[in-house]
Scaffold this motif. Structure first.
Motif: not given
Length: 191
Positions: A79-93, A95-103
């Motif tokens: 669960s910690m790995a999922q929390y960290m990676a999904k949160g980071a992935l959400g930020l990438v989508y 902040k960097l891609k402007g893809d709110f449907e994925h974020a």
């Protein structure tokens, strides 16, 4: 572990710095050391996660996505790995891609694993605001504020974002209330 800790030190010391040749060189060196650690132990998910963070800081969202997705796939029951990676992935989508449907779904999944992460609430609020979902943006900014134990100058942005959401919703009184709180924390925002 030695390669991992060396790499971790190389990039965490400069993680919040502005881009510079020195920072970028250290990030490149850190990626190499993380990769050596991954060759020794291919299941060392923190290496994938940190390389993803480095790619995010280097403004390479597609590479960041690849590494965060590897972290998610490598440790589906952690669960910690999922929390960290999904949160980071959400930020990438977001902040960097402007893809709110994925974020948005990724940030919500990260918060399901750790609902007291004020930063993810704030970023989810930003995504909702950018999407035009003002009710949910207000809800997330308020959640971020409730989780704060004390407010610092940099927290003015949360109040500013909340004020803007209320303003866009047409509630001048609420907007002014939160603008004032933002200005109290950071008077330079009045300009």
């Amino acid at each position: 572990n030695a390669h991992y800790y060396l790499a971790n030190t190389m990039f965490t010391d400069y993680f919040n710095d502005d881009p510079s040749p020195k920072r970028d060189s250290l990030f490149t060196g850190a990626k190499k050391e993380f990769r050596v650690a991954m060759q020794i132990n291919p299941y060392f998910h923190y290496c994938y996660y940190n390389i993803g963070l480095i790619w995010e800081k280097l403004l390479q969202p597609d590479s960041a996505i690849v590494y965060q997705q590897k972290t998610i796939n490598l440790k589906p029951e952690n669960s910690m790995a999922q929390y960290m990676a999904k949160g980071a992935l959400g930020l990438v989508y977001g902040k960097l891609k402007g893809d709110f449907e994925h974020a948005i779904p990724l940030l919500k999944e990260a918060l399901a694993n750790k609902p007291d992460d004020e930063g993810y609430h704030e970023n989810l609020g930003i995504c909702y605001a950018m999407k035009g979902d003002l009710d949910n943006s207000i809800k997330e900014f308020e959640a971020a504020i409730k989780l704060k134990r004390e407010f610092k100058k940099e927290d003015a942005r949360i109040f500013m974002n909340l004020a803007l959401s209320w303003q866009n919703k047409g509630n001048k009184q609420k907007a002014d209330e939160y603008f004032q709180k933002a200005f109290q924390l950071d008077p330079s925002l009045k300009k």
